[in-house]
Motif scaffolding. Structure first.
Motif, PDB file in Angstrom:
ATOM      1  N   ALA A 167       0.820  -1.206   0.000  1.00  0.00           N
ATOM      2  CA  ALA A 167       0.000   0.000   0.000  1.00  0.00           C
ATOM      3  C   ALA A 167       0.854   1.256   0.000  1.00  0.00           C
ATOM      4  O   ALA A 167       0.448   2.298  -0.523  1.00  0.00           O
ATOM      5  CB  ALA A 167      -0.913   0.009   1.231  1.00  0.00           C
ATOM      6  N   VAL A 197      -4.264   0.810  -3.435  1.00  0.00           N
ATOM      7  CA  VAL A 197      -4.910  -0.409  -2.936  1.00  0.00           C
ATOM      8  C   VAL A 197      -6.141  -0.746  -3.770  1.00  0.00           C
ATOM      9  O   VAL A 197      -6.354  -1.913  -4.139  1.00  0.00           O
ATOM     10  CB  VAL A 197      -5.287  -0.243  -1.445  1.00  0.00           C
ATOM     11  N   ILE A 221      -1.967  -7.624   1.438  1.00  0.00           N
ATOM     12  CA  ILE A 221      -1.560  -6.225   1.358  1.00  0.00           C
ATOM     13  C   ILE A 221      -0.676  -5.916   2.557  1.00  0.00           C
ATOM     14  O   ILE A 221      -1.026  -6.228   3.696  1.00  0.00           O
ATOM     15  CB  ILE A 221      -2.783  -5.285   1.387  1.00  0.00           C
TER      16      ILE A 221
END
Length: 251
Positions: A167, A197, A221
């Protein structure tokens, strides 16, 4: 719409405010990559972070790095595949002991910093790390940069792999991350991070530094725990995924 993992690199600080940030981040993530004492962390920090992750039902992973406290493990150094193998086993074993003492277990391994980026491009280093994880415990997951040599090596030795996206990092046209030694490698703006994202999760694409888009696979992530915006990023990502009906779940 499926599920995805949200992970964070933790146990890397010694100051009280950094430990508090780790506690806050653990409210939002599903997996924690815990420093094993070579690039950051120490015995007490490892023990505490394992306990906190267990209490919050967050999956625990080892985060082995290069022996470089001064450079936080982010400076590349020449190591042989044999050395990479030994470093991975040594650090994973240390965290594994803390996990077992706390009545839990390690679910995954994710190399840190320069070791991670070197293994993303070097097939021999990637193979050594993957074999080390397999030899410690073949049912552990191996996290690696999406599309990288580390993912390929993990698959070759029989590990279940997790393709990771970031991210808060800037991507280059070949899918690698812009070096932290260069200005602008880290995203600190929340809106920019969230846009990245959205692209990666919903469209399986990421915008590169060149302004072009490349395809990317996102199983997990990552938010960096040492980023001052880590708590805000983690909370915003979790809220976004919930709005999109994407379940947050460790692999």
């Amino acid at each position: 719409m499926g599920n995805i993992d949200l992970n964070c690199d933790l146990g890397e600080g010694f100051e009280a405010h950094e430990k508090k940030r780790d506690e806050d981040v653990l409210q939002y993530v599903t997996s924690a990559n815990i420093a094993c004492g070579f690039h950051a962390g120490d015995a007490g920090t490892m023990q505490t972070t394992v306990r906190l992750a267990k209490e919050r039902n967050v999956a625990i992973g080892a985060h082995p790095g290069l022996p470089d406290f001064e450079g936080f493990g982010r400076r590349e150094m020449h190591i042989t595949p044999e050395r990479a193998y030994a470093l991975t086993i040594y650090q994973t074993g240390a965290l594994q002991a803390f996990a077992e003492a706390a009545g839990t277990r390690i679910r995954h391994v994710k190399p840190h910093g320069a070791l991670y980026t070197m293994a993303a491009k070097d097939p021999e280093l990637a193979r050594a790390i993957a074999e080390a994880v397999w030899d410690v415990k073949g049912d552990m997951l191996l996290y690696g940069l999406a599309g990288s040599e580390l993912i390929k090596a993990g698959e070759k030795v029989g590990l279940n792999v997790v393709s990771e996206v970031f991210a808060d990092r800037v991507y280059q046209a070949d899918g690698t991350l812009k070096s932290r030694q260069e200005h602008g490698a880290v995203i600190t703006d929340r809106a920019q991070a969230m846009e990245q994202v959205r692209d990666m999760v919903l469209h399986k694409k990421v915008k590169t530094i060149a302004g072009t888009y490349i395809d990317i696979e996102a199983d997990s992530i990552c938010v960096h725990g040492d980023n001052e915006e880590a708590v805000h990023f983690a909370r915003s990502i979790r809220e976004f995924l919930m709005r999109e009906n994407i379940a947050l779940k460790s692999p």
